[in-house]
Design a protein around this motif. Structure first.
Motif, PDB file in Angstrom:
ATOM      1  N   LEU A 171       0.838  -1.199   0.000  1.00  0.00           N
ATOM      2  CA  LEU A 171       0.000   0.000   0.000  1.00  0.00           C
ATOM      3  C   LEU A 171       0.879   1.258   0.000  1.00  0.00           C
ATOM      4  O   LEU A 171       0.643   2.197  -0.766  1.00  0.00           O
ATOM      5  N   ALA A 172       1.900   1.252   0.854  1.00  0.00           N
ATOM      6  CA  ALA A 172       2.798   2.412   0.944  1.00  0.00           C
ATOM      7  C   ALA A 172       3.478   2.668  -0.397  1.00  0.00           C
ATOM      8  O   ALA A 172       3.570   3.813  -0.857  1.00  0.00           O
ATOM      9  N   ASP A 173       3.940   1.593  -1.051  1.00  0.00           N
ATOM     10  CA  ASP A 173       4.588   1.744  -2.360  1.00  0.00           C
ATOM     11  C   ASP A 173       3.626   2.366  -3.364  1.00  0.00           C
ATOM     12  O   ASP A 173       3.993   3.262  -4.132  1.00  0.00           O
ATOM     13  N   ASP A 174       2.384   1.877  -3.368  1.00  0.00           N
ATOM     14  CA  ASP A 174       1.370   2.408  -4.283  1.00  0.00           C
ATOM     15  C   ASP A 174       1.167   3.902  -4.057  1.00  0.00           C
ATOM     16  O   ASP A 174       1.141   4.694  -4.994  1.00  0.00           O
ATOM     17  N   ILE A 175       0.999   4.260  -2.788  1.00  0.00           N
ATOM     18  CA  ILE A 175       0.689   5.653  -2.460  1.00  0.00           C
ATOM     19  C   ILE A 175       1.852   6.563  -2.813  1.00  0.00           C
ATOM     20  O   ILE A 175       1.676   7.616  -3.432  1.00  0.00           O
ATOM     21  N   VAL A 226      -4.040   6.258   6.927  1.00  0.00           N
ATOM     22  CA  VAL A 226      -2.778   6.756   6.380  1.00  0.00           C
ATOM     23  C   VAL A 226      -2.711   8.264   6.603  1.00  0.00           C
ATOM     24  O   VAL A 226      -3.662   8.984   6.298  1.00  0.00           O
ATOM     25  N   ASP A 227      -1.595   8.725   7.167  1.00  0.00           N
ATOM     26  CA  ASP A 227      -1.408  10.157   7.412  1.00  0.00           C
ATOM     27  C   ASP A 227      -0.298  10.703   6.529  1.00  0.00           C
ATOM     28  O   ASP A 227       0.728  10.051   6.355  1.00  0.00           O
ATOM     29  N   LEU A 228      -0.518  11.883   6.005  1.00  0.00           N
ATOM     30  CA  LEU A 228       0.557  12.588   5.296  1.00  0.00           C
ATOM     31  C   LEU A 228       0.946  13.801   6.125  1.00  0.00           C
ATOM     32  O   LEU A 228       0.078  14.534   6.615  1.00  0.00           O
ATOM     33  N   ARG A 229       2.252  13.999   6.286  1.00  0.00           N
ATOM     34  CA  ARG A 229       2.735  15.208   6.949  1.00  0.00           C
ATOM     35  C   ARG A 229       3.699  15.904   6.012  1.00  0.00           C
ATOM     36  O   ARG A 229       4.690  15.319   5.579  1.00  0.00           O
ATOM     37  N   VAL A 230       3.380  17.135   5.679  1.00  0.00           N
ATOM     38  CA  VAL A 230       4.271  17.915   4.836  1.00  0.00           C
ATOM     39  C   VAL A 230       5.196  18.702   5.750  1.00  0.00           C
ATOM     40  O   VAL A 230       4.734  19.437   6.626  1.00  0.00           O
ATOM     41  N   LYS A 242      -1.159  18.747   6.840  1.00  0.00           N
ATOM     42  CA  LYS A 242      -1.409  17.408   7.338  1.00  0.00           C
ATOM     43  C   LYS A 242      -2.735  16.892   6.824  1.00  0.00           C
ATOM     44  O   LYS A 242      -3.691  17.646   6.719  1.00  0.00           O
ATOM     45  N   ALA A 243      -2.760  15.617   6.485  1.00  0.00           N
ATOM     46  CA  ALA A 243      -4.022  15.015   6.066  1.00  0.00           C
ATOM     47  C   ALA A 243      -4.082  13.581   6.552  1.00  0.00           C
ATOM     48  O   ALA A 243      -3.050  12.923   6.695  1.00  0.00           O
ATOM     49  N   SER A 244      -5.291  13.118   6.833  1.00  0.00           N
ATOM     50  CA  SER A 244      -5.506  11.723   7.211  1.00  0.00           C
ATOM     51  C   SER A 244      -6.577  11.144   6.305  1.00  0.00           C
ATOM     52  O   SER A 244      -7.574  11.801   6.027  1.00  0.00           O
ATOM     53  N   ALA A 245      -6.355   9.892   5.890  1.00  0.00           N
ATOM     54  CA  ALA A 245      -7.353   9.244   5.050  1.00  0.00           C
ATOM     55  C   ALA A 245      -7.428   7.774   5.425  1.00  0.00           C
ATOM     56  O   ALA A 245      -6.565   7.266   6.133  1.00  0.00           O
ATOM     57  N   ARG A 246      -8.480   7.128   4.955  1.00  0.00           N
ATOM     58  CA  ARG A 246      -8.673   5.734   5.311  1.00  0.00           C
ATOM     59  C   ARG A 246      -8.942   4.916   4.055  1.00  0.00           C
ATOM     60  O   ARG A 246      -9.687   5.332   3.184  1.00  0.00           O
ATOM     61  N   LEU A 277      -0.183   4.237   8.946  1.00  0.00           N
ATOM     62  CA  LEU A 277       0.948   4.593   8.098  1.00  0.00           C
ATOM     63  C   LEU A 277       1.167   6.102   8.134  1.00  0.00           C
ATOM     64  O   LEU A 277       0.233   6.862   7.908  1.00  0.00           O
ATOM     65  N   ASP A 278       2.409   6.506   8.452  1.00  0.00           N
ATOM     66  CA  ASP A 278       2.780   7.926   8.458  1.00  0.00           C
ATOM     67  C   ASP A 278       3.714   8.184   7.297  1.00  0.00           C
ATOM     68  O   ASP A 278       4.780   7.584   7.229  1.00  0.00           O
ATOM     69  N   ILE A 279       3.303   9.064   6.393  1.00  0.00           N
ATOM     70  CA  ILE A 279       4.179   9.380   5.263  1.00  0.00           C
ATOM     71  C   ILE A 279       4.639  10.824   5.393  1.00  0.00           C
ATOM     72  O   ILE A 279       3.825  11.726   5.604  1.00  0.00           O
ATOM     73  N   LEU A 280       5.948  11.035   5.282  1.00  0.00           N
ATOM     74  CA  LEU A 280       6.498  12.388   5.363  1.00  0.00           C
ATOM     75  C   LEU A 280       6.876  12.845   3.961  1.00  0.00           C
ATOM     76  O   LEU A 280       7.422  12.064   3.182  1.00  0.00           O
ATOM     77  N   ALA A 281       6.603  14.090   3.660  1.00  0.00           N
ATOM     78  CA  ALA A 281       6.923  14.582   2.320  1.00  0.00           C
ATOM     79  C   ALA A 281       7.431  16.015   2.359  1.00  0.00           C
ATOM     80  O   ALA A 281       7.010  16.815   3.193  1.00  0.00           O
ATOM     81  N   VAL A 282       8.360  16.292   1.462  1.00  0.00           N
ATOM     82  CA  VAL A 282       8.813  17.668   1.232  1.00  0.00           C
ATOM     83  C   VAL A 282       8.524  17.984  -0.233  1.00  0.00           C
ATOM     84  O   VAL A 282       9.119  17.372  -1.123  1.00  0.00           O
ATOM     85  N   PRO A 283       7.582  18.887  -0.519  1.00  0.00           N
ATOM     86  CA  PRO A 283       7.279  19.233  -1.908  1.00  0.00           C
ATOM     87  C   PRO A 283       8.445  20.022  -2.514  1.00  0.00           C
ATOM     88  O   PRO A 283       9.123  20.757  -1.788  1.00  0.00           O
TER      89      PRO A 283
END
Length: 583
Positions: free
Chosen positions: A164-168, A249-253, A238-242, A197-203
DNA sequence: GCCGTTTTCGGCCCGACTGTTTTCAGTCG
């Protein structure tokens, strides 16, 4: 460590107080103690012994007294008193996502809703909407939380979560420019299950667009991914989705100058981070998800390596971050040389159409070869396992003939003649010795009579391990992650016996097994037992689960020399025949 | 309940997000 036990007690006290509408600062004070206890580098028992409890920030006279009471008597009077005022079913309401102590207090106080059951009833009667602050959406969210809770979703299997993480991550990369994106948390540490799942991102910075806008773009892209059934929240950073399965799954920018610190922080584990913070503290520094600070000045945080380096440590691979000695090893320059997926030259458990596999040996071998392996072992089941079409001695002999034929035609790749022979309830093997003796490698495992006592079960497996024909005990505990407890076997005694007899233990690398687990695999390695990785492949796709087995080996601190799959085919066969020669 | 070169009362606090509000309360990690 009593720290976590005490933290749980104070958390419960805070919950009850808050439900009862106690002074919010008193509640907040309890919450602070919970946080402090959870993150405290020192053991409260030691602190209490030294009379230094009150030195801990947030711990005053009252709390210190309660802690001492707990250490002496194993309970806290005030805690029991509080808990007795609320029914346990009421506290259960707090497990509903989006429902906190305030809501529970409101429900219980105004409507007498003191359990999940009563909440269902009150919803059906339409009573909730009459309460202040309870609008349509709030009620809808409570309904959803109830559904989710009743589905009792546990943690997801690592393999599933990684896919799932790879897909996202892949999908996000397609949609927006990113300079960094990395899943953190227990997934990055390769724990066998993952809670969320916590995903960290830097745009990537864009000309003429400010940081706020690029962050917003990332959140927007994330929120519209097809993997999600529902977006729980989406703000500036920040966003959370299911997912449809209810997996969050959480995204943190994060800004690029904090990326390393955030990655370190959100990767955990909690225990590892506590240790790192205490090292920072001892150097007069402060470590947080924003960076490593000397006063107000950030001295590290852009990348993880820099954070560890500034603390006087080499970078520590995420698999080891469990506070199981990795900090000490790092400080003394004794980090293990961990096995990697590149060291793996074979797969040591697989099935074919001779038993319950879905492909022929030729098909499976082709795939194993294209996987970059030098050899692989065919290990079909034996006859007593009827449900899996287990092989009779005759069919096993036929299979060995077929493999000889295939090997004769192929160069630079070898198929090993193996078997996963059943260990019968009395410990004997489900195949005559003279037939087993013709095989290259023999795995033995249990598939029946799971309910035997620990004594019987242990003796059963030990007997198999003592057989000079058995090279590897496969899936030694029989557990299926989240769905079945293992059979009761004394793993310590099994490890001793394997060390004494030159028998290897398997780390079954199928995502639902991962058996041995990391802790037992480490015990085995330290006792000098060789470990064997097998995906238990029933289909060519299953070979792809090998990295999961490798991750268990890494979490068990194993170097390539501890893992049979890193051996050349000749060395591996020599390992197998060495035991046979003892006969 | 904790804390104090604002010391024994009066202020404490983590930031982001949602939802029900019309300036904020509640939840969460």
């Amino acid at each position: 460590m009593k720290n976590q036990e005490l933290a749980a007690i104070f958390a419960q006290m805070a919950d009850v107080l808050e439900i009862q509408g106690a002074n919010e600062f008193r509640v907040r004070s309890y919450r602070k103690i919970v946080r402090v206890l959870e993150d405290l580098p020192d053991d409260v028992e030691t602190l209490a012994g030294d009379g230094r409890l009150e030195d801990v920030p947030g711990v005053g006279e009252g709390t210190a007294k309660k802690i001492r009471e707990y250490l002496e008597t194993g309970k806290i009077e005030a805690h029991q008193e509080l808990v007795s005022q609320v029914r346990p079913e009421t506290l259960e309401l707090l497990n509903l996502s989006g429902v906190g102590p305030k809501t529970v207090g409101l429900l219980a106080g105004k409507l007498g809703v003191t359990s999940i059951e009563k909440l269902h009833a009150a919803l059906d009667r339409g009573e909730i909407g009459k309460l202040p602050g309870m609008g349509e959406k709030k009620i809808e969210n409570i309904r959803k939380a109830l559904d989710l809770y009743s589905a009792a979703r546990g943690r997801a299997l690592l393999g599933w979560a990684r896919d799932l993480a790879d897909d996202i991550v892949g999908e996000l990369r397609d949609r927006i420019e990113l300079t960094e994106i990395e899943p953190a948390g227990s997934l990055r540490r390769w724990r066998e299950t993952v809670g969320d799942l916590d995903i960290l991102a830097v745009p990537a910075p864009r000309k003429g667009v400010d940081g706020v806008e690029t962050a917003r773009g990332a959140v927007k892209a994330f929120s519209s991914l097809p993997q999600f059934a529902e977006v729980l929240s989406a703000g500036e950073t920040k966003a959370s989705a299911r997912t449809p399965d209810g997996f969050q799954v959480d995204l943190r920018v994060v800004p690029s100058e904090s990326f390393g610190a955030a990655l370190q922080y959100f990767t955990g584990s909690k225990a590892h981070n506590v240790r790192l913070r205490s090292i920072a503290q001892s150097k007069g520094l402060k470590l947080s998800e924003y960076g490593l600070f000397d006063g107000d000045r950030a001295i590290a945080g852009t990348d993880e390596e820099g954070v560890y380096e500034a603390l006087g440590l080499p970078w520590i691979t995420p698999e080891l971050r469990e506070d199981r000695g990795e900090i000490e090893a790092a400080l003394s320059g004794k980090m293990p040389d961990l096995v990697t997926i590149k060291d793996i030259r074979c797969d040591l458990q697989s099935h074919s159409t001779f038993s319950d596999g879905s492909c022929s040996i030729t098909e499976m071998a082709g795939f194993a070869r294209s996987h970059g392996y030098d050899y692989y072992a065919v290990t079909d089941h034996s006859q007593s396992l009827k449900i899996a079409n287990g092989m009779t001695p005759d069919r096993f002999l036929m299979q060995m003939q077929e493999i000889d034929g295939l090997n004769a035609k192929s160069e630079g790749f070898r198929i090993l003649k193996g078997i996963e022979v059943d260990i019968l309830p009395d410990g004997s093997l489900d195949m005559p010795d003279d037939v087993l003796a013709k095989a290259d490698v023999v795995l033995a495992s249990i598939h029946s009579n799971f309910k035997q006592s620990e004594e019987e079960m242990t003796e059963r497996i030990l007997k198999a391990a003592r057989s000079p024909l058995v090279n590897i005990i496969a899936h030694p505990t029989g557990r299926l992650i989240v769905s079945r407890e293992g059979y009761s076997v004394n793993v310590g005694r099994l490890i001793e016996e394997c060390a004494a007899t030159g028998t290897a233990l398997e780390i079954n690398s199928h995502q639902a097994r991962l058996d041995l687990n990391d802790v037992n695999a480490r015990r085995a390695m330290e006792a000098g037992v060789m470990l064997s990785l097998g995906t238990d492949a029933h289909h060519p796709d299953d070979f792809a689960m090998m990295p999961l087995g490798v991750s268990v080996a890494r979490r068990a601190w194993c170097a390539p020399r501890h893992i049979l799959n890193t051996f050349s085919c000749e060395s591996f066969l020599e390992f197998c025949s060495r035991k046979r020669a003892r006969r």
